[in-house]
Design a protein around this motif. Structure first.
Motif, mmCIF file in Angstrom:
data_model
loop_
_atom_site.group_PDB
_atom_site.id
_atom_site.type_symbol
_atom_site.label_atom_id
_atom_site.label_comp_id
_atom_site.label_asym_id
_atom_site.label_seq_id
_atom_site.Cartn_x
_atom_site.Cartn_y
_atom_site.Cartn_z
ATOM 1 N N GLU A 131 0.835 -1.203 0.000
ATOM 2 C CA GLU A 131 0.000 0.000 0.000
ATOM 3 C C GLU A 131 0.873 1.258 0.000
ATOM 4 O O GLU A 131 0.620 2.199 -0.760
ATOM 5 C CB GLU A 131 -0.916 -0.011 1.222
ATOM 6 C CG GLU A 131 -1.832 1.204 1.303
ATOM 7 C CD GLU A 131 -2.730 1.155 2.529
ATOM 8 O OE1 GLU A 131 -3.438 2.160 2.753
ATOM 9 O OE2 GLU A 131 -2.709 0.137 3.250
ATOM 10 N N GLU A 132 1.905 1.291 0.855
ATOM 11 C CA GLU A 132 2.770 2.464 0.919
ATOM 12 C C GLU A 132 3.591 2.612 -0.358
ATOM 13 O O GLU A 132 3.783 3.722 -0.870
ATOM 14 C CB GLU A 132 3.700 2.364 2.124
ATOM 15 C CG GLU A 132 4.735 3.474 2.242
ATOM 16 C CD GLU A 132 4.113 4.861 2.371
ATOM 17 O OE1 GLU A 132 4.828 5.845 2.121
ATOM 18 O OE2 GLU A 132 2.913 4.966 2.721
ATOM 19 N N ARG A 147 2.752 1.600 -3.346
ATOM 20 C CA ARG A 147 1.847 2.058 -4.405
ATOM 21 C C ARG A 147 1.547 3.551 -4.243
ATOM 22 O O ARG A 147 1.510 4.284 -5.235
ATOM 23 C CB ARG A 147 0.560 1.234 -4.374
ATOM 24 C CG ARG A 147 -0.374 1.514 -5.542
ATOM 25 C CD ARG A 147 -1.582 0.594 -5.505
ATOM 26 N NE ARG A 147 -2.420 0.828 -6.660
ATOM 27 C CZ ARG A 147 -2.252 0.251 -7.849
ATOM 28 N NH1 ARG A 147 -1.258 -0.598 -8.024
ATOM 29 N NH2 ARG A 147 -3.058 0.521 -8.853
ATOM 30 N N ARG A 148 1.349 3.997 -3.009
ATOM 31 C CA ARG A 148 1.080 5.414 -2.775
ATOM 32 C C ARG A 148 2.260 6.268 -3.234
ATOM 33 O O ARG A 148 2.086 7.264 -3.933
ATOM 34 C CB ARG A 148 0.812 5.650 -1.285
ATOM 35 C CG ARG A 148 0.426 7.099 -0.957
ATOM 36 C CD ARG A 148 0.574 7.396 0.510
ATOM 37 N NE ARG A 148 1.967 7.312 0.934
ATOM 38 C CZ ARG A 148 2.878 8.260 0.698
ATOM 39 N NH1 ARG A 148 2.549 9.352 0.024
ATOM 40 N NH2 ARG A 148 4.115 8.102 1.114
#
Length: 289
Positions: free
Chosen positions: A144-145, A147-148
């Motif tokens: 998630e991080e 991708r962010r």
């Protein structure tokens, strides 16, 4: 080239340790041989924080070798390369210099990003995948991080809408911008560019240079090997002319391009501008640097 293998392995970038005013890159008496050929013959340079240094010169003069030494992609034979005050590639033990371990080299160059002439994107990964792979495998971020951050970096280079595209569906300029986003995702303090527009069609050069100009405006410390004299004149704080493995002249862009007094530099610039003026008239026989 395995771009992941060449990246530093530290879990996160360290804070600046250099005092205000100290150079982020410091090179003293740098020498490098390939067999009998001495490619670098005693180079000295300093690059300050937020400074943009453009390195120009004829083919074979040692420009790319210098940049690769700054990124520890080439070993150097003599002299010092210091990144944020730390010796790169070697360590001092009992008064003697010995080759540093790969983990130590990676630690010292942890805050250095590099963009090459060729894009070196993985063809089986999307643009976003190319940017996030090192964040997952080297920095060990969560998906998630990663991708962010990856999406944020693609937005920085104007490609937020191309995250799901594969390299084969991107233009050369777009691929190079993805390569820049990949380097920026590692949050470097210093960016090295080795002729980043040389593999592009002329009409695609501008989009890459615009990204680099914005990085300069944002205060990124940059060393750029380039044949783009207009970019160097507009963006550089300092221009270095390398000839036969030495820095023959360095100074402000105006000193280099308008007040050049050194004969070899004048000859180099005259050849460059003559060839490009010839090309601009539309000759099929012209060569563009």
């Amino acid at each position: 080239m395995n771009a992941i293998a060449d990246m530093p392995s530290s879990a996160s970038p360290a804070a600046f340790e250099t005092p205000p005013g100290a150079p982020l890159i410091e090179v003293r008496d740098l020498k490098k041989r390939f067999g009998e050929v001495e490619v670098l013959r005693g180079v000295d340079l300093e690059i300050a924080r937020s400074e943009v240094v453009c390195i120009i010169g004829p083919s074979g003069s040692g420009k790319s070798t210098l940049l690769r030494c700054l990124a520890a992609l080439e070993t150097y034979d003599q002299g010092d390369v210091r990144i944020e005050g730390e010796l790169l590639g070697y360590s001092e033990r009992n008064g003697k210099r010995v080759r540093a371990s790969q983990s130590e080299i990676n630690r010292v160059r942890r805050n250095v990003g590099m963009v090459f002439q060729q894009f070196n994107l993985w063809p089986h990964m999307t643009a976003l995948g190319n940017v996030t792979e090192a964040l997952l495998r080297v920095r060990h971020l969560s998906r998630e991080e990663a991708r962010r951050r990856g999406n944020a970096m693609l937005e920085t280079v104007g490609l937020a809408h191309k995250g799901d595209a594969y390299p084969s569906k991107l233009s050369g300029g777009q691929q190079q911008r993805v390569a820049i986003a990949r380097a920026l995702a590692m949050e470097p303090h210093i960016m090295l560019f080795d002729e980043p527009t040389s593999a592009l069609d002329p009409e695609l050069v501008g989009e890459v240079l615009q990204v680099m100009k914005q990085l300069a405006r944002d205060g990124m410390t940059m060393a750029v090997v380039t044949h783009e004299m207009g970019f160097a004149a507009q963006v550089a704080d300092k221009v270095m002319f390398i000839d036969q493995g030495r820095i023959a002249v360095q100074g402000k862009p105006r000193e280099i391009f308008h007040d050049a007094g050194q004969p070899r530099l004048r000859q180099f610039l005259q050849n460059y501008f003559d060839r490009n003026a010839f090309w601009a008239r539309g000759s099929d026989d012209a060569e563009v640097i």
